[in-house]
Design an enzyme around this catalytic site. Structure first.
Site, PDB file in Angstrom:
ATOM      1  N   HIS A 291      -4.873  -4.433  -8.625  1.00 51.60           N
ATOM      2  CA  HIS A 291      -5.306  -3.227  -8.074  1.00 51.60           C
ATOM      3  C   HIS A 291      -6.935  -3.892  -7.823  1.00 51.60           C
ATOM      4  O   HIS A 291      -7.310  -4.435  -9.144  1.00 51.60           O
ATOM      5  CB  HIS A 291      -5.171  -2.029  -9.218  1.00 51.60           C
ATOM      6  CG  HIS A 291      -5.721  -1.112  -8.465  1.00 51.60           C
ATOM      7  ND1 HIS A 291      -5.850  -0.306  -6.931  1.00 51.60           N
ATOM      8  CD2 HIS A 291      -6.671  -0.466  -8.923  1.00 51.60           C
ATOM      9  CE1 HIS A 291      -6.316   0.328  -7.578  1.00 51.60           C
ATOM     10  NE2 HIS A 291      -7.769   0.631  -7.622  1.00 51.60           N
TER      11      HIS A 291
ATOM     12  N   MET B 282       0.679  -1.303   0.120  1.00 55.79           N
ATOM     13  CA  MET B 282       0.308  -0.245   0.323  1.00 55.79           C
ATOM     14  C   MET B 282       0.734   1.318  -0.117  1.00 55.79           C
ATOM     15  O   MET B 282       0.296   2.448   0.751  1.00 55.79           O
ATOM     16  CB  MET B 282      -0.986  -0.313   0.801  1.00 55.79           C
ATOM     17  CG  MET B 282      -1.736  -1.352   1.644  1.00 55.79           C
ATOM     18  SD  MET B 282      -2.565  -1.725   0.083  1.00 55.79           S
ATOM     19  CE  MET B 282      -4.531  -0.461   0.085  1.00 55.79           C
TER      20      MET B 282
ATOM     21  N   ILE C  64      11.438   2.222  -8.743  1.00 54.79           N
ATOM     22  CA  ILE C  64      10.950   2.194 -10.051  1.00 54.79           C
ATOM     23  C   ILE C  64      13.024   2.038 -10.880  1.00 54.79           C
ATOM     24  O   ILE C  64      13.522   1.055 -11.291  1.00 54.79           O
ATOM     25  CB  ILE C  64      10.641   2.651 -10.830  1.00 54.79           C
ATOM     26  CG1 ILE C  64       9.253   2.268  -9.466  1.00 54.79           C
ATOM     27  CG2 ILE C  64      10.083   2.115 -11.777  1.00 54.79           C
ATOM     28  CD1 ILE C  64       8.104   3.466  -9.987  1.00 54.79           C
TER      29      ILE C  64
END
Ligand code: GAR
Length: 263
Positions: free
Chosen positions: A159, A135, A143
């Site tokens: 999701h 979360m 990334i």
């Protein structure tokens, strides 16, 4: 890629999706193996699910990082290789309307926690990182250090909504409160925005008059447990290809989005 892909997982809570993926690996529906499970939350029940399978686990306590940063911002240093301006320009979690000072402080704080994740992940080489109810938004700092330069993306997320509708932290709640007659779940690759990366797979269910938020979540989760292993299986088989829109739709240059093609 090796015959069996190595999968790292990040979780924050119950870990039922993690369980579904572990089961799929064990029954060879996915040719893969989970090599670590990390969490931002030491009390995440999913950590016990991993430990029960003797999968290495670790915790980076995001809340503790944020507290120290708030109390003594000058004393908590971002990682040496952190370039705030580069991350600020790349990210699309915030817009121009957001206060740049607040955004910069958010990105710095996250990068400190993310450097902790990267350090914990170092001993476990992996091919794919799955977010299974993790979360926390990931910033370009993290990334870019997971995705290989010039390579295909390798961070996947599940999701609880039919993206691009209802990104954020409460997909089923937002879907239900909006009065949607159809809900669903989405698996996508992570990009620099919030739940905005290329979509790999989706499943939908009907929302009936008698449904409650609880029953909507229940219907959705059941589909998540099917969808996530299916998408990971496609990755493991080398069947997910990122393509530029102009290769898929004639004259679609207006949209600069990458999309996933299933081979
Ligand atoms: C799942 O519904 C997942 O889609 C959602 O959290 C839940 C985790 O359940 N993820 C997000 O909202 C990510 N933004 P689990 O811990 O039992 O797998």
């Amino acid at each position: 890629m090796a015959d069996q892909i190595r999968i790292g997982a990040l979780i924050s809570g119950g870990g039922t999706n993690l369980q579904a993926v572990m089961d799929a690996c064990e029954s060879c529906r996915i040719s893969g193996k989970i090599v670590f499970v990390g969490s931002d939350n030491a009390r995440a029940p999913g950590l016990e699910r991993a430990a029960a399978r003797r999968i290495p686990t670790f915790v980076v306590d995001y809340a503790a990082v944020f507290n120290s940063f708030k109390q003594a911002p000058g004393q908590v240093r971002p990682p040496d290789d952190f370039d705030l301006n580069d991350i600020f320009l790349k990210q699309s979690l915030f817009t121009d309307r957001d206060d740049p000072a607040k955004v910069k402080s958010f990105l710095t704080c996250r990068a400190i926690a993310e450097a902790g994740l990267l350090e914990e992940m170092k001993p476990y080489p992996f091919d794919l990182l799955i977010l299974a109810g993790f979360m926390r938004n990931l910033t370009p700092y993290f990334i870019d250090r997971v995705n290989l330069p010039g390579g295909n993306p390798r961070i996947m997320n599940i999701h609880p909504a039919l993206l691009p509708a209802f990104p954020g932290v409460d997909g089923y709640g937002d879907t239900f409160r909006y009065g949607c007659k159809v809900g669903g779940c989405t698996v996508h690759f992570i990009d620099y925005g919030e739940d905005s990366g290329p979509i790999i797979g989706q499943k939908a269910f009907q929302i009936l008059e008698e449904d409650t938020l609880e029953s909507v979540k229940e219907k959705g989760l059941k589909l998540e447990w099917q969808l996530y292993p299916e998408c990971i299986r496609l990755f493991a088989q080398g069947r997910l290809k990122i393509v530029r829109p102009e290769q898929t739709l004639a004259g679609a240059k207006k949209s600069a989005r990458n999309v996933v093609k299933i081979l």
